[in-house]
Design a protein around this motif. Structure first.
Motif, mmCIF file in Angstrom:
data_model
loop_
_atom_site.group_PDB
_atom_site.id
_atom_site.type_symbol
_atom_site.label_atom_id
_atom_site.label_comp_id
_atom_site.label_asym_id
_atom_site.label_seq_id
_atom_site.Cartn_x
_atom_site.Cartn_y
_atom_site.Cartn_z
ATOM 1 N N THR A 146 0.839 -1.210 0.000
ATOM 2 C CA THR A 146 0.000 0.000 0.000
ATOM 3 C C THR A 146 0.870 1.255 0.000
ATOM 4 O O THR A 146 0.575 2.233 -0.703
ATOM 5 C CB THR A 146 -0.925 0.009 1.231
ATOM 6 N N ASP A 147 1.961 1.235 0.781
ATOM 7 C CA ASP A 147 2.877 2.380 0.813
ATOM 8 C C ASP A 147 3.536 2.588 -0.547
ATOM 9 O O ASP A 147 3.687 3.725 -1.009
ATOM 10 C CB ASP A 147 3.958 2.169 1.882
ATOM 11 N N VAL A 148 3.921 1.493 -1.193
ATOM 12 C CA VAL A 148 4.552 1.588 -2.513
ATOM 13 C C VAL A 148 3.557 2.151 -3.529
ATOM 14 O O VAL A 148 3.888 3.038 -4.323
ATOM 15 C CB VAL A 148 5.072 0.212 -2.971
ATOM 16 N N ASN A 149 2.316 1.640 -3.507
ATOM 17 C CA ASN A 149 1.284 2.136 -4.423
ATOM 18 C C ASN A 149 1.028 3.628 -4.209
ATOM 19 O O ASN A 149 0.893 4.393 -5.170
ATOM 20 C CB ASN A 149 -0.018 1.357 -4.224
ATOM 21 N N ALA A 150 0.968 4.033 -2.939
ATOM 22 C CA ALA A 150 0.699 5.443 -2.629
ATOM 23 C C ALA A 150 1.819 6.336 -3.153
ATOM 24 O O ALA A 150 1.563 7.413 -3.705
ATOM 25 C CB ALA A 150 0.535 5.628 -1.117
ATOM 26 N N LEU A 151 3.065 5.891 -3.001
ATOM 27 C CA LEU A 151 4.196 6.683 -3.484
ATOM 28 C C LEU A 151 4.150 6.830 -5.006
ATOM 29 O O LEU A 151 4.323 7.931 -5.541
ATOM 30 C CB LEU A 151 5.518 6.036 -3.063
ATOM 31 N N VAL A 152 3.913 5.729 -5.705
ATOM 32 C CA VAL A 152 3.869 5.776 -7.172
ATOM 33 C C VAL A 152 2.737 6.678 -7.653
ATOM 34 O O VAL A 152 2.920 7.484 -8.576
ATOM 35 C CB VAL A 152 3.719 4.354 -7.746
#
Length: 522
Positions: A413-419
């Motif tokens: 979820t953190d990776v998706n939010a950053l992208v």
């Protein structure tokens, strides 16, 4: 700035109530001055300074300069700002260097005031300016003071002269005298002498400091004082002025939680300028003291000049040009974003930088809740990507994102939010780089956007017929106005006056120059 936080809050609240009044009466002025007096006393500002300060503010607030002002409340704020600058020393003063090197700088102050740490900070700052400082360990009284100075000097990358082990062993006067001679022989242009302190002012301390001054004849004697010392700051400063006669003041621990107002009294009471302010534990947390900028911080008016200077010191101009070009040509990647994060970290604490913006005192809770480690987490996610993934985030499928999350210690979820945030930010920056007005989700049309302007690419501007006036002069004027309006509404144009290169997707030299100006690097 935590030390003056309470004082800043009290003064800001006082002025907020004052601004509600269209016209000021003597009773309003008296009430405001009374609140200012209470705020200063609660912040530990010396009584003699408070009396003089409030008397000047009241006299000026009741004068014609306020009565005739279009905005009396704002005029009172300006008066308080000017008087606050005055008690902080008025004009800013820098170190005075000797005509014939080495320049000798002697540090004095009580034990625990931060002299040794300041010696390292000053050495590092002077090295950045091209100097070659030598630290002299003349504090032979405090346990392990010599060892601490050697560690600090190593962190600052500066040379140190420490012939004696300290811990009560050795002659500090002789060490100081020899240190100056060593610096002269080894061609160090600056000598910083770290002297001993005590838990309180005593005759032995003053005699030792006085003897070191006579033996070395320093160009600057800097009195280092703890901003959290309280009301005793004034008495300590007076004692050192009589015993050693310092030439400048250094405020340390301005990032602490104490009221710290007594530190504001030192310059006014002693007549000696504040030259440096230490804002943290790191060797880079040292600022040249500007009375006018400090006054604005206390009054929550911001300190934009210091913020700009820090940005200029951290950001490379050539690199900024490359980033501007990539933004304009839609080539900005996560690798470039990582480089920008690295340069932001060089500027120091984000909380500290945000606190320099005007009005941020009213967002104290948001600043307190801001997590400095969020930048580190973002950096960890990007560093867990391969170079190809950073250059083209579109290849990030589910398995790749899971691998990145595990590698960075974060969640998918953190990776998706950053992208997602990066893609939205890249679109906005690209729009700005091309002279457009970005649409921010949830905010509606941006202020200044042209009503009726088309958001679709390739939409042709509706042709207009020319003027039919029989008067040649009037017809020419009307036709010119129609042409100008068509140029404004044309999608190939720009709200910032950029050339047609933006329509082709290739920025012109004028586009890049304008973008640099917008980014503050022009």
């Amino acid at each position: 700035m935590a030390t003056f936080g309470t004082l800043s809050d009290r003064l800001t609240e006082t002025f907020r109530n004052l601004r509600k009044k269209g016209q000021l009466t003597p009773a309003d002025v008296d009430g405001t001055v009374r609140e200012i007096r209470r705020a200063l006393l609660d912040a530990d500002v010396a009584l003699v300074v408070v009396k003089d300060f409030t008397a000047k503010v009241r006299e000026r607030a009741l004068s014609d300069e306020v009565n005739r002002a279009l905005n009396p409340a704002q005029q009172v704020v300006q008066i308080v700002n000017e008087e606050l600058v005055a008690i902080l020393g008025g004009e800013q003063r820098r170190l005075q260097f000797a005509k014939n090197p080495p320049t000798v700088i002697m540090l004095a102050g009580l034990q625990g005031s931060g002299k040794t740490t300041f010696a390292g900070k000053l050495a590092k700052q002077l090295e950045k300016d091209g100097h070659t400082p030598l630290l002299v360990a003349a504090d032979l009284q405090r346990p392990n003071a010599v060892g601490q100075l050697q560690v600090v000097a190593g962190q600052a990358g500066a040379a140190v002269y420490a012939p004696q082990p300290g811990n009560g062993v050795g002659d500090p006067v002789q060490v100081a005298r020899d240190g100056v001679e060593i610096a002269r022989r080894q061609q160090h242009d600056i000598v910083i002498i770290d002297t001993a302190g005590r838990l309180g002012v005593d005759a032995e301390l003053m005699k030792q400091a006085s003897d070191i001054r006579k033996a070395t004849n320093p160009d600057e004697v800097l009195f280092v004082i703890d901003a959290m010392i309280g009301q005793d700051a004034v008495n300590t400063a007076r004692a050192f002025q009589e015993g050693v006669d310092f030439t400048g003041v250094v405020l340390s621990k301005l990032d602490g939680d104490a009221r710290g107002g007594a530190a504001l009294s030192v310059a006014s009471v002693t007549g000696r300028p504040i030259i440096y302010a230490s804002m943290g534990e790191g060797l880079d947390d040292l600022e040249v003291f500007y009375p006018d900028r400090m006054a604005k911080r206390i009054l929550d008016l911001g300190d934009i000049l210091t913020l700009i200077e820090q940005a200029q010191a951290a950001f490379d101009e050539e690199e900024a040009m490359k980033v501007a070009e990539k933004l304009a040509t839609d080539q900005f990647t996560l690798e470039d974003f990582l480089d920008q994060l690295q340069q932001m970290k060089k500027m120091g604490s984000m909380k500290k930088m945000l606190g320099m913006l005007p009005g941020m005192g009213q967002m104290k809770q948001q600043l307190d809740d801001f997590d400095e480690r969020e930048i580190d987490r973002t950096e960890a996610i990007i560093r867990s990507m391969t170079p190809g993934e950073r250059r083209n985030p579109k290849v990030l499928n589910g398995s790749r994102r899971l691998r990145i999350a595990r590698g960075s210690g974060m969640t998918v979820t953190d990776v998706n939010a950053l992208v997602n945030r990066f893609e939205q930010a890249a679109k906005m920056m690209k729009t700005v780089a091309r002279g457009g007005v970005p649409n921010i989700p949830g905010m509606g049309p941006m202020p200044g956007a042209r009503p009726g302007a088309s958001s679709k690419r390739g939409k042709q501007v509706k042709s207009r017929s020319g003027s039919r006036s029989g008067n040649p002069a009037k017809r020419a004027a009307e036709n010119a106005g129609i042409a100008a309006q068509a140029a404004i509404e044309a999608p190939t144009g720009s709200g910032f006056g950029l050339g047609a290169g933006a329509a082709k997707g290739e920025p012109s030299a004028e586009d890049l120059a304008e973008l640099q100006r917008m980014l503050g690097r022009g």
